[in-house]
Scaffold this motif. Structure first.
Motif, PDB file in Angstrom:
ATOM      1  N   PHE A  18       1.275   2.797  -9.151  1.00 34.42           N
ATOM      2  CA  PHE A  18       0.310   3.204  -8.131  1.00 34.42           C
ATOM      3  C   PHE A  18       1.027   3.672  -6.864  1.00 34.42           C
ATOM      4  O   PHE A  18       0.674   4.694  -6.277  1.00 34.42           O
ATOM      5  CB  PHE A  18      -0.643   2.053  -7.816  1.00 34.42           C
ATOM      6  CG  PHE A  18      -1.653   2.374  -6.758  1.00 34.42           C
ATOM      7  CD1 PHE A  18      -2.766   3.145  -7.078  1.00 34.42           C
ATOM      8  CD2 PHE A  18      -1.502   1.917  -5.458  1.00 34.42           C
ATOM      9  CE1 PHE A  18      -3.710   3.453  -6.104  1.00 34.42           C
ATOM     10  CE2 PHE A  18      -2.425   2.217  -4.489  1.00 34.42           C
ATOM     11  CZ  PHE A  18      -3.538   2.993  -4.809  1.00 34.42           C
ATOM     12  N   THR A  19       2.039   2.930  -6.447  1.00 36.62           N
ATOM     13  CA  THR A  19       2.789   3.294  -5.245  1.00 36.62           C
ATOM     14  C   THR A  19       3.462   4.647  -5.404  1.00 36.62           C
ATOM     15  O   THR A  19       3.419   5.490  -4.497  1.00 36.62           O
ATOM     16  CB  THR A  19       3.836   2.215  -4.928  1.00 36.62           C
ATOM     17  OG1 THR A  19       3.170   0.958  -4.769  1.00 36.62           O
ATOM     18  CG2 THR A  19       4.610   2.540  -3.671  1.00 36.62           C
ATOM     19  N   MET A  22       0.834   7.375  -5.255  1.00 35.89           N
ATOM     20  CA  MET A  22       0.380   7.613  -3.874  1.00 35.89           C
ATOM     21  C   MET A  22       1.434   8.392  -3.080  1.00 35.89           C
ATOM     22  O   MET A  22       1.091   9.266  -2.287  1.00 35.89           O
ATOM     23  CB  MET A  22       0.072   6.286  -3.167  1.00 35.89           C
ATOM     24  CG  MET A  22      -1.163   5.574  -3.690  1.00 35.89           C
ATOM     25  SD  MET A  22      -2.662   6.538  -3.458  1.00 35.89           S
ATOM     26  CE  MET A  22      -3.010   7.007  -5.125  1.00 35.89           C
ATOM     27  N   MET A  25       1.135  11.959  -4.153  1.00 36.22           N
ATOM     28  CA  MET A  25      -0.050  12.591  -3.556  1.00 36.22           C
ATOM     29  C   MET A  25       0.196  12.925  -2.085  1.00 36.22           C
ATOM     30  O   MET A  25      -0.193  13.999  -1.610  1.00 36.22           O
ATOM     31  CB  MET A  25      -1.266  11.681  -3.701  1.00 36.22           C
ATOM     32  CG  MET A  25      -1.815  11.623  -5.106  1.00 36.22           C
ATOM     33  SD  MET A  25      -3.182  10.463  -5.317  1.00 36.22           S
ATOM     34  CE  MET A  25      -4.328  10.975  -4.059  1.00 36.22           C
ATOM     35  N   TYR A  26       0.844  12.013  -1.379  1.00 38.28           N
ATOM     36  CA  TYR A  26       1.143  12.250   0.039  1.00 38.28           C
ATOM     37  C   TYR A  26       2.052  13.464   0.203  1.00 38.28           C
ATOM     38  O   TYR A  26       1.799  14.343   1.037  1.00 38.28           O
ATOM     39  CB  TYR A  26       1.789  11.004   0.644  1.00 38.28           C
ATOM     40  CG  TYR A  26       2.302  11.222   2.045  1.00 38.28           C
ATOM     41  CD1 TYR A  26       1.432  11.231   3.127  1.00 38.28           C
ATOM     42  CD2 TYR A  26       3.656  11.413   2.288  1.00 38.28           C
ATOM     43  CE1 TYR A  26       1.889  11.440   4.407  1.00 38.28           C
ATOM     44  CE2 TYR A  26       4.139  11.613   3.560  1.00 38.28           C
ATOM     45  CZ  TYR A  26       3.248  11.633   4.627  1.00 38.28           C
ATOM     46  OH  TYR A  26       3.710  11.846   5.887  1.00 38.28           O
ATOM     47  N   GLN A  29       0.069  16.661  -0.531  1.00 41.27           N
ATOM     48  CA  GLN A  29      -0.874  17.034   0.523  1.00 41.27           C
ATOM     49  C   GLN A  29      -0.173  17.523   1.776  1.00 41.27           C
ATOM     50  O   GLN A  29      -0.695  18.371   2.491  1.00 41.27           O
ATOM     51  CB  GLN A  29      -1.792  15.866   0.849  1.00 41.27           C
ATOM     52  CG  GLN A  29      -2.825  15.637  -0.225  1.00 41.27           C
ATOM     53  CD  GLN A  29      -3.820  14.565   0.154  1.00 41.27           C
ATOM     54  OE1 GLN A  29      -3.606  13.800   1.091  1.00 41.27           O
ATOM     55  NE2 GLN A  29      -4.912  14.494  -0.588  1.00 41.27           N
TER      56      GLN A  29
END
Length: 124
Positions: A18-19, A22, A25-26, A29
Motif C-alpha cells: 500500500f505504501t 501511494m 500515485m503521488y 500526480q
C-alpha cells in the motif's frame, strides 16, 4: 497461537504494498513519472528488486551478537518443496470448481471456457 503472528505478517506485507502504491500515485500526480518512466520502474521492480528481496529474505540471519550459527538455507528449501506443486493444485482445484459452477448454473456454451479460465486462473 499462530493466527496473530500470521495476521501481523499479512498486515505488514499489505502495508508495504500500500505504501509503495501511494508513493507511485503521488509521483504520478506530481508529474515526476512519464509513460516510459513507469514502464522502466516496473521492469526494475520485476526483474531486480523483488527477486533480490526474496533472495535476501531467504538467506537473512539476524545474529544479534549471538554465537549461535545461522540456520542452513538447505533446511529451508527442504521444508518448502511443496511450493513447486502448489500452483498445479490451485489451478486444478480452480478448474474443477469452475466446471462444477458452469454445469450447476447452466452456463451458455459460448461462456463455458471463460468460467473455467476465471476460476482456474484467478490472478491472471
Amino acid at each position: 497461537g499462530i493466527l496473530v503472528p500470521t495476521f501481523v505478517a499479512s498486515l505488514r506485507s499489505v502495508g508495504t504494498a500500500f505504501t509503495l502504491a501511494m508513493a507511485g500515485m503521488y509521483l504520478q500526480q506530481r508529474g515526476f513519472m512519464a509513460g516510459e518512466g513507469k514502464k522502466t520502474l516496473a521492469l526494475i521492480s520485476q526483474q531486480i528488486s523483488i527477486p533480490a528481496l526474496l533472495f535476501a529474505k531467504i538467506v537473512y540471519c539476524n545474529q544479534d551478537w549471538s554465537t549461535e550459527p545461522c540456520p542452513s538455507v538447505m533446511d529451508s528449501i527442504e521444508d518448502v518443496w511443496v511450493l513447486a506443486f502448489w500452483p498445479l493444485y490451485v489451478v486444478g482445484a480452480g478448474l474443477l470448481v469452475g466446471y462444477a459452477v458452469a454445469r450447476l448454473t447452466s452456463t451458455p456454451p459460448r461462456h463455458f471456457r471463460a468460467v473455467l479460465v476465471a476460476c482456474g486462473f484467478p490472478n491472471c
